[in-house]
Scaffold this motif. Structure first.
Motif, PDB file in Angstrom:
ATOM      1  N   ILE A   1       0.772  -1.209  -0.006  1.00 25.26           N
ATOM      2  CA  ILE A   1       0.022   0.010   0.021  1.00 25.26           C
ATOM      3  C   ILE A   1       0.764   1.128   0.031  1.00 25.26           C
ATOM      4  CG2 ILE A   1      -0.276  -0.135   2.580  1.00 25.26           C
ATOM      5  CD1 ILE A   1      -3.010   0.954   2.279  1.00 25.26           C
ATOM      6  N   LYS A   2       0.560   2.103  -0.938  1.00 24.99           N
ATOM      7  CA  LYS A   2       1.602   3.330  -1.122  1.00 24.99           C
ATOM      8  C   LYS A   2       0.624   4.639  -1.433  1.00 24.99           C
ATOM      9  CE  LYS A   2       4.921   0.706  -0.985  1.00 24.99           C
ATOM     10  NZ  LYS A   2       5.870   0.161  -2.027  1.00 24.99           N
ATOM     11  N   LEU A   3       1.082   5.971  -0.750  1.00 26.52           N
ATOM     12  CA  LEU A   3       0.287   6.899  -1.012  1.00 26.52           C
ATOM     13  C   LEU A   3       1.035   7.873  -1.558  1.00 26.52           C
ATOM     14  CD1 LEU A   3      -2.374   8.379   0.123  1.00 26.52           C
ATOM     15  CD2 LEU A   3      -1.100   9.124   1.927  1.00 26.52           C
ATOM     16  N   SER A   4       0.437   8.769  -2.353  1.00 24.29           N
ATOM     17  CA  SER A   4       1.351   9.696  -3.142  1.00 24.29           C
ATOM     18  C   SER A   4       1.585  10.925  -2.250  1.00 24.29           C
ATOM     19  CB  SER A   4       0.150  10.163  -4.175  1.00 24.29           C
ATOM     20  OG  SER A   4      -0.945  10.966  -3.865  1.00 24.29           O
ATOM     21  N   GLN A   5       2.828  11.505  -2.834  1.00 28.85           N
ATOM     22  CA  GLN A   5       3.176  12.687  -1.748  1.00 28.85           C
ATOM     23  C   GLN A   5       2.071  13.692  -1.494  1.00 28.85           C
ATOM     24  OE1 GLN A   5       6.883  14.053  -3.097  1.00 28.85           O
ATOM     25  NE2 GLN A   5       7.769  11.879  -3.304  1.00 28.85           N
TER      26      GLN A   5
ATOM     27  N   PHE B   1       1.123 -12.498  -8.855  1.00 35.03           N
ATOM     28  CA  PHE B   1       1.428 -12.386  -7.538  1.00 35.03           C
ATOM     29  C   PHE B   1       2.236 -10.822  -7.039  1.00 35.03           C
ATOM     30  CE2 PHE B   1       2.434 -14.100  -3.180  1.00 35.03           C
ATOM     31  CZ  PHE B   1       0.924 -14.564  -3.015  1.00 35.03           C
ATOM     32  N   PRO B   2       1.659  -9.912  -7.368  1.00 35.83           N
ATOM     33  CA  PRO B   2       2.366  -8.581  -7.410  1.00 35.83           C
ATOM     34  C   PRO B   2       2.561  -8.311  -5.787  1.00 35.83           C
ATOM     35  CG  PRO B   2       0.144  -8.147  -7.680  1.00 35.83           C
ATOM     36  CD  PRO B   2       0.280  -9.630  -7.778  1.00 35.83           C
ATOM     37  N   ARG B   3       3.661  -8.558  -5.325  1.00 36.16           N
ATOM     38  CA  ARG B   3       3.821  -8.547  -3.881  1.00 36.16           C
ATOM     39  C   ARG B   3       4.170  -7.160  -3.470  1.00 36.16           C
ATOM     40  NH1 ARG B   3       4.936 -13.063  -0.875  1.00 36.16           N
ATOM     41  NH2 ARG B   3       5.401 -12.769   1.250  1.00 36.16           N
ATOM     42  N   ASP B   4       4.910  -6.374  -4.323  1.00 37.35           N
ATOM     43  CA  ASP B   4       5.371  -5.020  -3.955  1.00 37.35           C
ATOM     44  C   ASP B   4       5.385  -4.056  -5.291  1.00 37.35           C
ATOM     45  OD1 ASP B   4       5.838  -2.972  -2.013  1.00 37.35           O
ATOM     46  OD2 ASP B   4       7.967  -3.072  -2.393  1.00 37.35           O
ATOM     47  N   PHE B   5       5.379  -2.942  -5.100  1.00 36.82           N
ATOM     48  CA  PHE B   5       5.529  -1.751  -6.131  1.00 36.82           C
ATOM     49  C   PHE B   5       6.072  -0.628  -5.261  1.00 36.82           C
ATOM     50  CE2 PHE B   5       1.533  -1.356  -4.400  1.00 36.82           C
ATOM     51  CZ  PHE B   5       1.246   0.119  -4.396  1.00 36.82           C
ATOM     52  N   ALA B   6       6.227   0.470  -6.287  1.00 38.13           N
ATOM     53  CA  ALA B   6       6.957   1.762  -5.699  1.00 38.13           C
ATOM     54  C   ALA B   6       6.814   2.717  -6.613  1.00 38.13           C
ATOM     55  CB  ALA B   6       8.438   1.617  -5.400  1.00 38.13           C
ATOM     56  N   LEU B   7       6.189   4.120  -6.175  1.00 43.32           N
ATOM     57  CA  LEU B   7       6.384   5.105  -7.079  1.00 43.32           C
ATOM     58  C   LEU B   7       7.633   5.822  -7.083  1.00 43.32           C
ATOM     59  CD1 LEU B   7       3.626   4.859  -5.488  1.00 43.32           C
ATOM     60  CD2 LEU B   7       3.172   7.473  -6.351  1.00 43.32           C
TER      61      LEU B   7
ATOM     62  N   LEU C   1       9.057  -7.592 -13.768  1.00 45.17           N
ATOM     63  CA  LEU C   1       8.588  -6.304 -13.411  1.00 45.17           C
ATOM     64  C   LEU C   1       7.620  -5.590 -14.447  1.00 45.17           C
ATOM     65  CD1 LEU C   1      12.053  -4.576 -12.511  1.00 45.17           C
ATOM     66  CD2 LEU C   1      10.299  -5.860 -10.816  1.00 45.17           C
ATOM     67  N   THR C   2       6.693  -4.859 -14.335  1.00 41.65           N
ATOM     68  CA  THR C   2       5.933  -3.911 -14.760  1.00 41.65           C
ATOM     69  C   THR C   2       6.003  -2.648 -14.624  1.00 41.65           C
ATOM     70  OG1 THR C   2       4.024  -5.881 -14.605  1.00 41.65           O
ATOM     71  CG2 THR C   2       3.561  -3.780 -15.546  1.00 41.65           C
ATOM     72  N   LEU C   3       6.216  -1.859 -15.611  1.00 41.59           N
ATOM     73  CA  LEU C   3       6.304  -0.291 -15.758  1.00 41.59           C
ATOM     74  C   LEU C   3       4.929   0.317 -16.035  1.00 41.59           C
ATOM     75  CD1 LEU C   3       8.210   2.228 -15.267  1.00 41.59           C
ATOM     76  CD2 LEU C   3       8.920   1.789 -17.427  1.00 41.59           C
ATOM     77  N   PHE C   4       4.212   1.412 -15.202  1.00 45.08           N
ATOM     78  CA  PHE C   4       3.244   2.154 -15.536  1.00 45.08           C
ATOM     79  C   PHE C   4       3.638   3.686 -15.510  1.00 45.08           C
ATOM     80  CE2 PHE C   4       1.521  -1.754 -13.264  1.00 45.08           C
ATOM     81  CZ  PHE C   4       0.612  -2.265 -14.137  1.00 45.08           C
ATOM     82  N   SER C   5       3.068   4.251 -16.370  1.00 39.65           N
ATOM     83  CA  SER C   5       3.213   5.701 -16.316  1.00 39.65           C
ATOM     84  C   SER C   5       2.069   6.193 -15.372  1.00 39.65           C
ATOM     85  CB  SER C   5       3.161   6.431 -17.513  1.00 39.65           C
ATOM     86  OG  SER C   5       1.833   6.405 -18.264  1.00 39.65           O
ATOM     87  N   ARG C   6       1.958   7.211 -14.294  1.00 43.74           N
ATOM     88  CA  ARG C   6       1.061   7.643 -13.651  1.00 43.74           C
ATOM     89  C   ARG C   6       0.692   9.143 -13.794  1.00 43.74           C
ATOM     90  NH1 ARG C   6       1.580  10.610  -8.871  1.00 43.74           N
ATOM     91  NH2 ARG C   6      -0.372  10.453  -7.400  1.00 43.74           N
TER      92      ARG C   6
ATOM     93  N   LEU D   1      -3.209   5.142 -13.898  1.00 41.35           N
ATOM     94  CA  LEU D   1      -2.241   4.356 -14.239  1.00 41.35           C
ATOM     95  C   LEU D   1      -2.120   3.783 -15.872  1.00 41.35           C
ATOM     96  CD1 LEU D   1      -1.156   2.189 -11.453  1.00 41.35           C
ATOM     97  CD2 LEU D   1      -0.574   4.530 -11.564  1.00 41.35           C
ATOM     98  N   THR D   2      -1.042   3.968 -16.831  1.00 41.23           N
ATOM     99  CA  THR D   2      -1.231   3.568 -18.188  1.00 41.23           C
ATOM    100  C   THR D   2      -0.043   2.490 -18.090  1.00 41.23           C
ATOM    101  OG1 THR D   2      -2.162   5.613 -18.792  1.00 41.23           O
ATOM    102  CG2 THR D   2      -1.143   4.125 -20.274  1.00 41.23           C
ATOM    103  N   LEU D   3      -0.061   1.330 -18.535  1.00 39.01           N
ATOM    104  CA  LEU D   3       0.965   0.582 -18.881  1.00 39.01           C
ATOM    105  C   LEU D   3       1.902   0.963 -19.913  1.00 39.01           C
ATOM    106  CD1 LEU D   3       2.046  -2.633 -18.332  1.00 39.01           C
ATOM    107  CD2 LEU D   3       0.481  -3.163 -20.645  1.00 39.01           C
ATOM    108  N   LEU D   4       3.398   0.791 -19.546  1.00 40.44           N
ATOM    109  CA  LEU D   4       4.338   1.079 -20.247  1.00 40.44           C
ATOM    110  C   LEU D   4       5.087  -0.425 -20.629  1.00 40.44           C
ATOM    111  CD1 LEU D   4       5.660   4.290 -18.843  1.00 40.44           C
ATOM    112  CD2 LEU D   4       4.271   4.116 -20.791  1.00 40.44           C
ATOM    113  N   GLU D   5       5.487  -1.044 -19.956  1.00 35.96           N
ATOM    114  CA  GLU D   5       6.301  -2.201 -20.156  1.00 35.96           C
ATOM    115  C   GLU D   5       5.865  -3.372 -19.155  1.00 35.96           C
ATOM    116  OE1 GLU D   5      10.614  -2.138 -21.698  1.00 35.96           O
ATOM    117  OE2 GLU D   5      10.665  -0.745 -19.619  1.00 35.96           O
ATOM    118  N   LYS D   6       5.983  -4.551 -19.665  1.00 37.55           N
ATOM    119  CA  LYS D   6       5.159  -5.550 -18.849  1.00 37.55           C
ATOM    120  C   LYS D   6       6.159  -7.003 -18.867  1.00 37.55           C
ATOM    121  CE  LYS D   6       2.553  -7.693 -22.576  1.00 37.55           C
ATOM    122  NZ  LYS D   6       1.062  -8.221 -22.837  1.00 37.55           N
TER     123      LYS D   6
END
Length: 341
Positions: free
Chosen positions: A246-250, A288-294, A311-316, A323-328
């Protein structure tokens, strides 16, 4: 701009330890992973301002924390602070008091270490939890999954096994004193928690309940009170799922939660009173997306999919949070934790 980040992993299959990659914010791509430190099951990592990396460490039947000195090239492992038993699930650095907190899921303990001038650790305290919840995952007792600082420098601890959130006072020499406990809904399974900048609102991820509890936090007494519970998955999903990171934007406007099973990132918009509204649930393009980070600019999110080794990369969007998918298909074996420098 190029931003580097670490990925902690399990080493059950092909992974060898902690890896480092680079996000190129101009080309919207990730570099190839490079091994930083060969460590057994470094499933969670934390970095100090003095450039030491602290990772979960499993050496045979012993578990604990490894210390990696990033001030040398190549990086060097300078300590294995391990004891008999399973390794912890989470580590966190307290820069102000120069302490490290370690949360052990299997042993139901919180261990505190003093960080020396050379980055090495010496244990100062350990507390053990007891109790259990109603679900099968809780039947064998307490399971400490998280311990980290509140905005007012208390230590908050999530116990998945007992459905409780503990608040502790921390002395400068690393001793813990319990202040309060908050009880979630039975079977919620609290896993991780994040706070708004002003410290008045907290968002608690329930692994077993696949939901988020919105809590008001009182800095005067360290107590939590319930405001809202909201699901991280659609009501039509009946297969297994576990809410994870769980992550919260600044700017405190958007909250993100990973779903292991439904295999998505749930995106929530916050209201003025702290309550949440689900605005997106996007596939992580893996299992099984165990973690992610902004990333530091908060224009991207990197997600680690443990079971599919990618790893999957999203733009935000900073405007609407979506979110929008960039690389998967970025190869990364058994990814568990993502930490930007």
């Amino acid at each position: 701009m190029k931003e580097s980040f670490f990925v902690g992993t399990y080493t059950k299959k092909t992974s060898q330890g902690v890896y480092k990659l680079t996000l190129d914010t101009e080309t919207n791509t990730l570099s190839k992973a490079e091994l930083v430190a060969k460590i057994g099951n470094p499933t969670y990592v934390a970095k100090s301002k003095r450039n030491f990396l602290y990772t979960v460490d499993q050496k045979g039947a012993d578990g604990g924390v490894a210390v990696v000195d990033l001030n040398t090239t190549p990086a060097k492992i300078i300590q294995h602070a391990v004891t008999p038993g399973n390794s912890p699930a989470y580590v966190a650095v307290d820069e102000q008091r120069q302490l490290l907190y370690s949360s052990n899921y299997h042993l139901a303990t919180v261990t505190v270490y003093k960080i020396g001038e050379d980055g090495r650790l010496s244990q100062t305290d350990v507390v053990a939890h007891s109790g259990k919840g109603p679900k099968p995952e809780q039947a064998d007792g307490a399971h400490v999954h998280f311990s980290d600082l509140t905005p007012d420098n208390h230590l908050v601890v999530c116990d998945l096994g007992t459905d409780e959130v503990y608040t502790y006072d921390v002395s400068d020499d690393g001793k813990l004193t319990e202040v309060t406990r908050y009880k979630t809904k039975a079977g919620f399974g609290p896993r991780h928690i994040v706070f708004t900048k002003n410290g008045s609102t907290a968002y608690l991820a329930g692994e077993l309940g696949s939901a988020v509890e919105v809590l008001n936090y009182d800095e005067q007494n360290g107590e939590f009170t319930h405001l809202q519970t909201i699901s991280t998955i659609p009501s039509t999903w009946h297969a297994h799922n576990g809410a994870a990171a769980i992550k919260l934007s600044q700017d405190d406007k958007f909250l993100y939660v990973s779903n292991r099973g439904y295999n998505s990132l749930a995106v929530f918009a916050t209201s003025s009173d702290g309550s949440l509204k689900l605005i997106q649930n996007i596939s992580v393009e893996g299992d099984f997306p165990r973690d992610f980070a902004l990333d530091p600019t908060e224009s991207f999110i990197v997600c680690a999919n443990q079971n599919t080794d990618n790893l999957t990369l999203f733009s935000r969007s900073k405007e609407n949070g979506k979110l929008t998918l960039l690389e998967k298909d970025i190869p990364l074996p058994e990814g568990v934790c993502v930490l930007f420098e």
